[in-house]
Design a protein around this motif. Structure first.
Motif, mmCIF file in Angstrom:
data_model
loop_
_atom_site.group_PDB
_atom_site.id
_atom_site.type_symbol
_atom_site.label_atom_id
_atom_site.label_comp_id
_atom_site.label_asym_id
_atom_site.label_seq_id
_atom_site.Cartn_x
_atom_site.Cartn_y
_atom_site.Cartn_z
ATOM 1 N N PHE A 90 -21.376 2.113 -48.278
ATOM 2 C CA PHE A 90 -21.594 2.911 -46.966
ATOM 3 C C PHE A 90 -20.776 4.145 -47.022
ATOM 4 C CE2 PHE A 90 -21.096 3.491 -42.376
ATOM 5 C CZ PHE A 90 -22.585 4.404 -42.259
ATOM 6 N N MET A 91 -19.315 3.568 -47.229
ATOM 7 C CA MET A 91 -18.293 4.820 -47.302
ATOM 8 C C MET A 91 -18.659 5.769 -48.176
ATOM 9 S SD MET A 91 -14.541 3.764 -47.777
ATOM 10 C CE MET A 91 -13.171 5.041 -47.950
ATOM 11 N N VAL A 92 -19.296 5.583 -49.467
ATOM 12 C CA VAL A 92 -19.416 6.449 -50.569
ATOM 13 C C VAL A 92 -20.483 7.553 -50.072
ATOM 14 C CG1 VAL A 92 -20.288 6.768 -53.013
ATOM 15 C CG2 VAL A 92 -18.619 5.211 -52.330
ATOM 16 N N VAL A 93 -21.636 6.997 -49.407
ATOM 17 C CA VAL A 93 -22.742 7.834 -48.995
ATOM 18 C C VAL A 93 -22.170 8.737 -47.722
ATOM 19 C CG1 VAL A 93 -24.802 7.624 -47.616
ATOM 20 C CG2 VAL A 93 -24.677 6.085 -49.641
ATOM 21 N N MET A 94 -21.457 8.200 -46.932
ATOM 22 C CA MET A 94 -20.859 8.968 -46.025
ATOM 23 C C MET A 94 -19.795 10.015 -46.463
ATOM 24 S SD MET A 94 -22.675 8.054 -43.388
ATOM 25 C CE MET A 94 -22.014 8.994 -41.993
ATOM 26 N N ALA A 95 -19.152 9.682 -47.307
ATOM 27 C CA ALA A 95 -18.048 10.659 -47.842
ATOM 28 C C ALA A 95 -18.713 11.511 -48.725
ATOM 29 C CB ALA A 95 -17.277 9.946 -48.815
ATOM 30 N N LEU A 96 -20.047 11.491 -49.399
ATOM 31 C CA LEU A 96 -20.502 12.305 -50.101
ATOM 32 C C LEU A 96 -21.127 13.395 -49.387
ATOM 33 C CD1 LEU A 96 -22.303 10.305 -52.936
ATOM 34 C CD2 LEU A 96 -20.509 12.120 -53.224
ATOM 35 N N ARG A 97 -21.484 13.102 -48.015
ATOM 36 C CA ARG A 97 -22.055 13.982 -46.807
ATOM 37 C C ARG A 97 -21.059 14.939 -46.411
ATOM 38 N NH1 ARG A 97 -26.398 9.733 -43.898
ATOM 39 N NH2 ARG A 97 -27.872 9.747 -45.712
ATOM 40 N N PHE A 98 -19.871 14.101 -46.336
ATOM 41 C CA PHE A 98 -18.711 14.632 -45.466
ATOM 42 C C PHE A 98 -17.927 15.629 -46.309
ATOM 43 C CE2 PHE A 98 -14.605 14.558 -43.788
ATOM 44 C CZ PHE A 98 -14.603 15.177 -42.372
ATOM 45 N N ASP A 99 -17.698 15.245 -47.431
ATOM 46 C CA ASP A 99 -16.954 16.057 -48.543
ATOM 47 C C ASP A 99 -17.095 15.339 -49.991
ATOM 48 O OD1 ASP A 99 -14.526 17.895 -49.342
ATOM 49 O OD2 ASP A 99 -13.619 15.737 -50.036
ATOM 50 N N LEU A 100 -17.911 16.273 -50.489
ATOM 51 C CA LEU A 100 -18.329 15.747 -51.847
ATOM 52 C C LEU A 100 -17.133 15.105 -52.842
ATOM 53 C CD1 LEU A 100 -20.785 15.615 -53.973
ATOM 54 C CD2 LEU A 100 -20.004 17.990 -54.778
ATOM 55 N N VAL A 101 -16.080 15.906 -52.865
ATOM 56 C CA VAL A 101 -14.998 15.519 -53.825
ATOM 57 C C VAL A 101 -14.683 13.841 -53.522
ATOM 58 C CG1 VAL A 101 -12.565 15.759 -54.540
ATOM 59 C CG2 VAL A 101 -14.161 17.910 -54.473
#
Length: 146
Positions: free
Chosen positions: A108-119
């Motif tokens: 879930f963190m990866v999915v949310m992070a990809l949406r928030f900041d790709l890097v």
């Protein structure tokens, strides 16, 4: 300075590996053929913990990252819990439950992070991949050591 706070949190999680080492109990378990060599575990976890500290630091610099920081805190707590449960208490099933929860939080963190900041999201991929291997290993150990 903030990076070092996250690094200390990761160090606390890593210290459980020193306090609860695999030992003879783990060595005698029937493990699957895909079990990584013993030397790879500390190498992989060192890299992952450095990446996690970097992710935590990056998130503190970004407004609106509160949910991701909460997920970061949840994953490090679950991460810290697994080693004493699996290696310390020899609770293979409980370890698997913790690992599944950890995997879900990190996914879930990866999915949310990809949406928030790709890097930031990309930095988390090695962690999710390693957790996938760890979950498969934990499951195989559970299945093969009843």
């Amino acid at each position: 300075m903030t990076f070092f706070i996250f690094l200390i949190a990761c160090g606390a999680a890593a210290s459980t590996g020193i306090m609860f080492q695999p030992g003879q109990w783990y060595n005698e378990l029937k493990k699957p053929g895909f079990t990584p060599p013993n030397w790879l575990f500390p190498v992989a976890w060192t890299i992952i913990y450095l990446l996690l500290a970097w992710v935590g630091y990056r998130l503190t610099l970004m407004p609106g990252s509160q949910l991701l920081l909460a997920l970061w805190a949840a994953q490090i707590a679950l991460n810290t819990l697994w080693t004493p449960v699996f290696f310390g208490a020899h609770r293979i099933f409980a370890g698997l439950v913790i690992l599944v929860l950890l995997w879900l939080v990190v996914a879930f963190m990866v999915v949310m992070a990809l949406r928030f900041d790709l890097v930031t999201g990309l930095i988390l991929f090695p962690y999710l991949a390693w957790l996938s291997v760890a979950a498969a290993l934990n499951f195989s150990i559970l299945r093969n050591n009843r």
